[in-house]
Design a protein around this motif. Structure first.
Motif, short mmCIF file in Angstrom:
data_model
loop_
_atom_site.label_atom_id
_atom_site.label_comp_id
_atom_site.label_asym_id
_atom_site.label_seq_id
_atom_site.Cartn_x
_atom_site.Cartn_y
_atom_site.Cartn_z
N ALA A 1 0.81 -1.22 0.00
CA ALA A 1 0.00 0.00 0.00
C ALA A 1 0.85 1.26 0.00
O ALA A 1 0.42 2.31 -0.46
CB ALA A 1 -0.92 0.00 1.22
N PHE A 2 2.09 1.17 0.48
CA PHE A 2 2.92 2.37 0.61
C PHE A 2 4.21 2.27 -0.21
O PHE A 2 5.14 3.03 0.01
CB PHE A 2 3.27 2.60 2.08
N GLY A 3 4.26 1.35 -1.16
CA GLY A 3 5.49 1.21 -1.93
C GLY A 3 5.21 1.07 -3.41
O GLY A 3 4.08 1.15 -3.87
N GLY A 4 6.25 0.83 -4.17
CA GLY A 4 6.10 0.60 -5.59
C GLY A 4 6.70 1.71 -6.44
O GLY A 4 6.52 2.89 -6.16
N ARG A 5 7.42 1.33 -7.50
CA ARG A 5 8.03 2.29 -8.41
C ARG A 5 7.02 2.67 -9.48
O ARG A 5 6.29 1.83 -9.99
CB ARG A 5 9.26 1.66 -9.07
N LYS A 6 6.98 3.94 -9.82
CA LYS A 6 6.06 4.42 -10.84
C LYS A 6 6.62 4.11 -12.22
O LYS A 6 7.70 4.58 -12.58
CB LYS A 6 5.82 5.91 -10.69
N PRO A 7 5.91 3.31 -13.03
CA PRO A 7 6.43 2.95 -14.36
C PRO A 7 6.49 4.14 -15.30
O PRO A 7 5.76 5.12 -15.15
CB PRO A 7 5.41 1.91 -14.85
N ALA A 8 7.38 4.03 -16.27
CA ALA A 8 7.51 5.06 -17.30
C ALA A 8 6.32 4.99 -18.26
O ALA A 8 5.73 3.92 -18.46
CB ALA A 8 8.82 4.89 -18.06
N VAL A 9 6.00 6.13 -18.86
CA VAL A 9 4.92 6.20 -19.86
C VAL A 9 5.54 6.62 -21.18
O VAL A 9 6.14 7.68 -21.29
CB VAL A 9 3.83 7.20 -19.45
N GLY A 10 5.40 5.77 -22.20
CA GLY A 10 5.97 6.06 -23.50
C GLY A 10 4.89 6.34 -24.53
O GLY A 10 3.69 6.34 -24.21
N PRO A 11 5.28 6.59 -25.77
CA PRO A 11 4.29 6.82 -26.82
C PRO A 11 3.48 5.57 -27.09
O PRO A 11 3.95 4.44 -26.88
CB PRO A 11 5.16 7.19 -28.04
N ALA A 12 2.25 5.75 -27.54
CA ALA A 12 1.37 4.62 -27.84
C ALA A 12 1.96 3.75 -28.94
O ALA A 12 2.59 4.26 -29.88
CB ALA A 12 -0.01 5.13 -28.24
N VAL A 13 1.78 2.46 -28.81
CA VAL A 13 2.22 1.48 -29.81
C VAL A 13 0.99 0.75 -30.33
O VAL A 13 0.24 0.17 -29.54
CB VAL A 13 3.23 0.48 -29.20
N GLU A 14 0.78 0.79 -31.63
CA GLU A 14 -0.44 0.23 -32.21
C GLU A 14 -0.25 -1.13 -32.87
O GLU A 14 -1.21 -1.72 -33.35
CB GLU A 14 -1.02 1.21 -33.24
N ASP A 15 0.96 -1.64 -32.88
CA ASP A 15 1.24 -2.91 -33.54
C ASP A 15 1.02 -4.06 -32.56
O ASP A 15 1.96 -4.62 -32.00
CB ASP A 15 2.68 -2.92 -34.08
N PHE A 16 -0.25 -4.40 -32.34
CA PHE A 16 -0.59 -5.46 -31.40
C PHE A 16 -1.85 -6.18 -31.88
O PHE A 16 -2.56 -5.71 -32.78
CB PHE A 16 -0.85 -4.88 -30.00
N GLU A 17 -2.11 -7.34 -31.28
CA GLU A 17 -3.34 -8.09 -31.53
C GLU A 17 -4.01 -8.39 -30.20
O GLU A 17 -3.34 -8.50 -29.17
CB GLU A 17 -3.04 -9.37 -32.31
N VAL A 18 -5.33 -8.50 -30.23
CA VAL A 18 -6.12 -8.72 -29.02
C VAL A 18 -6.73 -10.11 -29.08
O VAL A 18 -7.48 -10.43 -30.01
CB VAL A 18 -7.24 -7.66 -28.89
N LEU A 19 -6.43 -10.95 -28.08
CA LEU A 19 -6.97 -12.30 -28.02
C LEU A 19 -8.14 -12.33 -27.04
O LEU A 19 -8.01 -11.94 -25.88
CB LEU A 19 -5.90 -13.29 -27.56
N VAL A 20 -9.30 -12.80 -27.52
CA VAL A 20 -10.51 -12.88 -26.69
C VAL A 20 -11.04 -14.31 -26.75
O VAL A 20 -11.72 -14.68 -27.71
CB VAL A 20 -11.59 -11.89 -27.19
#
Length: 385
Positions: free
Chosen positions: A32-51
């Motif tokens: 609850a009181f720890g954890g490193r904040k991840p970096a935020v980069g530009p959006a990447v659109e080359d992906f597929e979604v499995l449902v």
């Protein structure tokens, strides 16, 4: 009573239960009181979604959400559905531009009661077969048919790439929180999601993101045991040397809002936890704290908890007091009177669902002829994106 007798009494009925509560709540308090904040980069659109979708097309509840991704959506189904199911699924795919992957090697995933099975290998086989034969994009997002996100998947994949992760978990947020049972689960989910800050390999099947090649390697080694399958994927990714992280990308999903549906889900989940923590003790060396908690505190400590409950007195009062204090601290920002019921909810899960889970694991293992043993390969350092 002699001093020795008092010492034995205190150790058996007060000190041990108090330590039990501190161990039980400490992961959540630390997270609850720890954890490193991840970096935020530009959006990447080359992906597929499995449902994964099977049993009934009505389970596909997030169609309107998925429509924005068009042919990047791969509806993964079995080879054992009804002609009506295939017609309805094809109509949806044609309307929104989705693709359909019908895995010839997967016969079906419906239980004897006509509902989607809470055990069996269908879901993981669908993901594995799709990764092997259909996915060509460098990144893949797996999401359940009833889950949606606030931000587009491009943002999630961009975060994965920016942090150099190969596999990542994301926080789940319950959407239906009107009933008392659902609101209690919302608090439960909030604690579980915070734990992923320090144990990101605890991925969820409701949604996770990965480099396609990493996911492919993981599924090639997967036991295909359904309950605990998502955490197993994260464990395998970690064991194979891939970089596993947790990304602050909210995914909204539905939780059971009736006692019957909740009991059915939690019985299966408890069986999966027994499989992970007890039947795979060899993972103790890799994640000792969590496996000591799951195997020793939760399972071996069950008789002590029942004894403490039966004897009552100061020990029981101390347990509930510490549990209540820890609960309020963790959920202070979203506190409500509902928190008063959370210790009782946790107590029921601990005392009743834990032993039932052991029985349910045996039933699933026999029915599927699969003990769910996780076999990790020698760790290596694969090439990252």
């Amino acid at each position: 009573m002699t001093p020795v007798s008092w010492s034995v009494f205190a150790l058996s009925f007060l000190i041990i239960p108090v330590i039990w509560v501190l161990i039980d709540r400490s992961p959540t308090l630390v997270a609850a009181f720890g954890g490193r904040k991840p970096a935020v980069g530009p959006a990447v659109e080359d992906f597929e979604v499995l449902v994964p979708i099977y049993g009934s097309v009505t389970y596909l509840e997030n169609v309107q959400y998925l429509r924005q991704y068009g042919d990047r959506v791969l509806l993964c189904t079995t080879n054992g559905e009804s002609p009506e199911f295939y017609r309805e699924l094809a109509a949806i795919a044609d309307q929104y531009g989705f693709r359909i992957f019908r895995a010839a090697a997967v016969a079906g995933g419906i239980g004897a009661d006509g509902k989607r099975a809470t055990s069996g290998a269908a879901r993981d086989m669908l993901v594995r077969e799709a990764l092997e034969h259909q996915v060509r994009a460098p990144y893949v997002v797996c999401i359940d048919a009833d889950s949606i996100t606030d931000q587009p998947f491009g943002v999630l994949v961009g975060m994965l790439a920016a942090n150099g992760y190969d596999f990542a978990s994301v926080p789940l947020v319950p959407t239906n929180t009107r009933s008392v049972l659902a609101r209690l689960q919302a608090y439960e989910y909030r604690s579980a999601m915070k734990l992923r800050l320090i144990a990101p390999w605890q991925v969820s099947g409701a949604c996770h993101v990965a480099r396609a090649e990493a996911h492919r390697e993981v599924m090639r080694r997967h036991s295909l045991f359904f309950q605990g399958n998502d955490v197993e994927a994260g464990l395998l990714a970690k064991a194979l040397g891939y970089r596993v992280g947790h990304l602050p990308f909210a995914v909204r999903t539905a939780v059971p809002d009736t006692l019957k549906s909740w009991y059915r889900q939690r019985l299966a989940w408890s069986g999966g936890e027994f499989r992970l923590f007890v039947m795979n003790l060899h993972l103790l060396a890799r994640h000792p704290f969590f496996w000591i908690y799951g195997a020793i505190v939760t399972t071996v400590g069950l008789p002590f908890r029942w004894i403490t409950l039966a004897t009552g007195g100061w020990a029981l009062l101390a347990i509930f007091t510490l549990h209540a204090i820890a609960t309020v601290i963790v959920h202070w920002r979203v506190r409500s009177p509902m928190l008063a019921l959370l210790p009782l909810y946790s107590l029921f899960n601990s005392l009743v669902m834990t032993p039932l889970g052991a029985v349910w694991y045996v039933r699933m293992a026999i029915a599927d002829r699969n003990a769910g043993f996780i076999r990790t390969a020698r760790p290596r350092v694969p090439a990252t994106a």
